[in-house]
Scaffold this active site. Sequence first.
Site, PDB file in Angstrom:
ATOM      1  N   HIS A 158      44.541  44.205  42.226  1.00 55.23           N
ATOM      2  CA  HIS A 158      43.165  44.582  43.165  1.00 55.23           C
ATOM      3  C   HIS A 158      43.339  44.967  44.296  1.00 55.23           C
ATOM      4  O   HIS A 158      44.534  45.292  44.648  1.00 55.23           O
ATOM      5  CB  HIS A 158      42.479  43.353  43.207  1.00 55.23           C
ATOM      6  CG  HIS A 158      41.563  42.648  42.012  1.00 55.23           C
ATOM      7  ND1 HIS A 158      42.097  42.030  41.076  1.00 55.23           N
ATOM      8  CD2 HIS A 158      40.343  42.939  41.711  1.00 55.23           C
ATOM      9  CE1 HIS A 158      41.308  41.624  40.359  1.00 55.23           C
ATOM     10  NE2 HIS A 158      40.327  42.371  40.570  1.00 55.23           N
ATOM     11  N   LYS A 162      41.218  42.408  49.029  1.00 54.56           N
ATOM     12  CA  LYS A 162      40.884  41.084  48.373  1.00 54.56           C
ATOM     13  C   LYS A 162      41.409  39.828  48.707  1.00 54.56           C
ATOM     14  O   LYS A 162      42.527  39.637  49.006  1.00 54.56           O
ATOM     15  CB  LYS A 162      41.067  41.102  46.747  1.00 54.56           C
ATOM     16  CG  LYS A 162      40.678  39.834  45.862  1.00 54.56           C
ATOM     17  CD  LYS A 162      40.561  40.410  44.276  1.00 54.56           C
ATOM     18  CE  LYS A 162      40.130  39.078  43.603  1.00 54.56           C
ATOM     19  NZ  LYS A 162      38.608  38.622  43.989  1.00 54.56           N
TER      20      LYS A 162
HETATM   21  N1  LIG Z   1      31.716  39.014  39.294  1.00 55.27           N
HETATM   22  C1  LIG Z   1      32.217  40.276  39.551  1.00 55.27           C
HETATM   23  O1  LIG Z   1      31.903  41.130  38.664  1.00 55.27           O
HETATM   24  C2  LIG Z   1      32.835  40.730  40.887  1.00 55.27           C
HETATM   25  C3  LIG Z   1      32.949  39.528  41.959  1.00 55.27           C
HETATM   26  N2  LIG Z   1      33.396  39.952  42.930  1.00 55.27           N
HETATM   27  C4  LIG Z   1      33.804  39.039  44.030  1.00 55.27           C
HETATM   28  O2  LIG Z   1      32.621  39.127  45.192  1.00 55.27           O
HETATM   29  C5  LIG Z   1      32.905  38.504  46.140  1.00 55.27           C
HETATM   30  C6  LIG Z   1      32.765  39.728  47.305  1.00 55.27           C
HETATM   31  O3  LIG Z   1      33.431  40.699  47.030  1.00 55.27           O
HETATM   32  P1  LIG Z   1      33.467  41.900  48.007  1.00 55.27           P
HETATM   33  O4  LIG Z   1      31.996  42.873  48.168  1.00 55.27           O
HETATM   34  O5  LIG Z   1      34.537  43.005  47.716  1.00 55.27           O
HETATM   35  O6  LIG Z   1      33.827  41.267  49.471  1.00 55.27           O
HETATM   36  P2  LIG Z   1      33.180  41.741  51.021  1.00 55.27           P
HETATM   37  O7  LIG Z   1      34.048  40.861  51.879  1.00 55.27           O
HETATM   38  O8  LIG Z   1      33.361  43.474  51.089  1.00 55.27           O
HETATM   39  O9  LIG Z   1      31.854  41.239  51.081  1.00 55.27           O
HETATM   40  C7  LIG Z   1      31.490  39.848  51.342  1.00 55.27           C
HETATM   41  C8  LIG Z   1      30.270  39.964  52.266  1.00 55.27           C
HETATM   42  O10 LIG Z   1      29.708  38.719  52.237  1.00 55.27           O
HETATM   43  C9  LIG Z   1      29.270  38.461  53.699  1.00 55.27           C
HETATM   44  N3  LIG Z   1      29.134  37.174  53.897  1.00 55.27           N
HETATM   45  C10 LIG Z   1      30.038  36.273  54.500  1.00 55.27           C
HETATM   46  N4  LIG Z   1      29.437  35.186  54.748  1.00 55.27           N
HETATM   47  C11 LIG Z   1      28.281  35.203  54.409  1.00 55.27           C
HETATM   48  C12 LIG Z   1      27.113  34.221  54.579  1.00 55.27           C
HETATM   49  N5  LIG Z   1      27.251  32.987  54.749  1.00 55.27           N
HETATM   50  N6  LIG Z   1      25.964  34.671  54.058  1.00 55.27           N
HETATM   51  C13 LIG Z   1      25.633  36.224  53.525  1.00 55.27           C
HETATM   52  N7  LIG Z   1      26.659  36.966  53.548  1.00 55.27           N
HETATM   53  C14 LIG Z   1      27.813  36.448  53.929  1.00 55.27           C
HETATM   54  C15 LIG Z   1      30.477  39.013  54.657  1.00 55.27           C
HETATM   55  O11 LIG Z   1      29.901  39.432  55.498  1.00 55.27           O
HETATM   56  C16 LIG Z   1      30.712  40.263  53.503  1.00 55.27           C
HETATM   57  O12 LIG Z   1      29.745  41.615  53.829  1.00 55.27           O
HETATM   58  C17 LIG Z   1      34.606  38.194  46.078  1.00 55.27           C
HETATM   59  O13 LIG Z   1      34.424  36.924  45.959  1.00 55.27           O
HETATM   60  C18 LIG Z   1      34.872  38.982  44.703  1.00 55.27           C
HETATM   61  O14 LIG Z   1      36.128  38.356  44.106  1.00 55.27           O
HETATM   62  C19 LIG Z   1      33.788  41.394  43.581  1.00 55.27           C
HETATM   63  C20 LIG Z   1      33.437  42.091  42.499  1.00 55.27           C
HETATM   64  C21 LIG Z   1      33.018  42.088  41.110  1.00 55.27           C
HETATM   65  O1  LIG Z   2      37.367  40.978  44.661  1.00 52.87           O
HETATM   66  C1  LIG Z   2      37.096  41.968  43.559  1.00 52.87           C
HETATM   67  O2  LIG Z   2      37.270  43.205  43.938  1.00 52.87           O
HETATM   68  C2  LIG Z   2      36.999  41.661  42.270  1.00 52.87           C
HETATM   69  N1  LIG Z   2      36.935  40.228  41.882  1.00 52.87           N
HETATM   70  C3  LIG Z   2      36.452  39.782  40.747  1.00 52.87           C
HETATM   71  C4  LIG Z   2      37.534  38.831  40.391  1.00 52.87           C
HETATM   72  O3  LIG Z   2      38.193  38.015  41.283  1.00 52.87           O
HETATM   73  O4  LIG Z   2      37.939  38.618  39.032  1.00 52.87           O
HETATM   74  C5  LIG Z   2      35.974  40.626  39.909  1.00 52.87           C
HETATM   75  C6  LIG Z   2      36.697  42.066  39.705  1.00 52.87           C
HETATM   76  O5  LIG Z   2      37.862  41.955  39.357  1.00 52.87           O
HETATM   77  C7  LIG Z   2      36.733  42.569  41.093  1.00 52.87           C
END
Ligand SMILES: NC(=O)C1=CN([C@@H]2O[C@H](COP(=O)(O)OP(=O)(O)OC[C@H]3O[C@@H](n4cnc5c(N)ncnc54)[C@H](O)[C@@H]3O)[C@@H](O)[C@H]2O)C=CC1
Ligand SMILES: O=C(O)C1=N[C@H](C(=O)O)C[C@H](O)C1
Length: 266
Positions: A158, A162
């Site tokens: 990743h 992350k």
């Molecule tokens: N299930 C899936 O398919 C995927 C899951 N993820 C997960 O999603 C999460 C976010 O990933 P990214 O967007 O890359 O991270 P990022 O750090 O770019 O975005 C997270 C956002 O949440 C905000 N945030 C923090 N505290 C908050 C609160 N109390 N209320 C509202 N917003 C708040 C932050 O300010 C930031 O803008 C991670 O846990 C990642 O692992 C990411 C990609 C795919």
């Molecule tokens: O943080 C990410 O970017 C992603 N997080 C998810 C995970 O922790 O599995 C899903 C995806 O792989 C991208």
Amino acid sequence: MPDLLKIAVNGAAGRMGQRITALTIADPELELSAALEYAASPQQGHDAGEVCGAGKCGVTISSELVHRVDAVIDFSLPEALDSILPACEERQIPLVIATTGYTDAQREQIAAAANSTPIVMAPSMSMAVNLVMKLVSDAARVLKDNTDGVDVEIIERHHRFKEDAPSGTALHFGKLVAEQMGQENHIHGRSGRPGQRPHNEIGYHALRTGDNVGEHTIVFGMMGETIDLTVRGHTRDSYAYGALAAAKFVASQKAGLYSMNDVLGL
Ligand SMILES: NC(=O)C1=CN([C@@H]2O[C@H](COP(=O)(O)OP(=O)(O)OC[C@H]3O[C@@H](n4cnc5c(N)ncnc54)[C@H](O)[C@@H]3O)[C@@H](O)[C@H]2O)C=CC1
Ligand SMILES: O=C(O)C1=N[C@H](C(=O)O)C[C@H](O)C1
């Protein structure tokens, strides 16, 4: 014309939140109703469409879910759970949880909230990843009685930003394998002199490089041959489109905890 589904995005200024916001604005079945960020975010009060590059949309980023919406999509941080889960639970607002890295206690909190409101929760919203989860489970079932043993290792890559490791997806792959094959030891990397590899082990290896949006390889290593099952994301939209499908699904469900298998009919 059917009513548009009203969507709130939690974590709207993040990498994923921006794509969810942009694709919600572009989807003819959806209406962006709220874009949420933590109270001290420098993005508070900014137009969510401008923040994600879609152009002014008239929804400003705020910290509280004021209006009734049909579904909330959460891509934020584990620490942000308490800012969204109780509101959805109390007001029975359907919720899609994509955030990873929760503690066991937080998972229990989510399961309890699902008694009151429908929740889709999945470590990966990608169709391809969820299909590979099925394939991995099948492979583990077929290989579990292999005479010379099978060594399972999970490698994930990743982006450098992350915060959790290994990824939620890697941990889920490990859980699926262990459900079939019974490995009890789950170890994270190796160093020093750990000795010969026991069979009763799954090894996880988390690489963090550049702007990689996510790759997982599940290795089934045997005597004489190896199977590598790999799935690679090319853009974050592979997760974002899955999350929008999950929002459309969850908006019409009864209370309960659902997975992407339910959304995708896998
Ligand atoms: N299930 C899936 O398919 C995927 C899951 N993820 C997960 O999603 C999460 C976010 O990933 P990214 O967007 O890359 O991270 P990022 O750090 O770019 O975005 C997270 C956002 O949440 C905000 N945030 C923090 N505290 C908050 C609160 N109390 N209320 C509202 N917003 C708040 C932050 O300010 C930031 O803008 C991670 O846990 C990642 O692992 C990411 C990609 C795919
Ligand atoms: O943080 C990410 O970017 C992603 N997080 C998810 C995970 O922790 O599995 C899903 C995806 O792989 C991208």
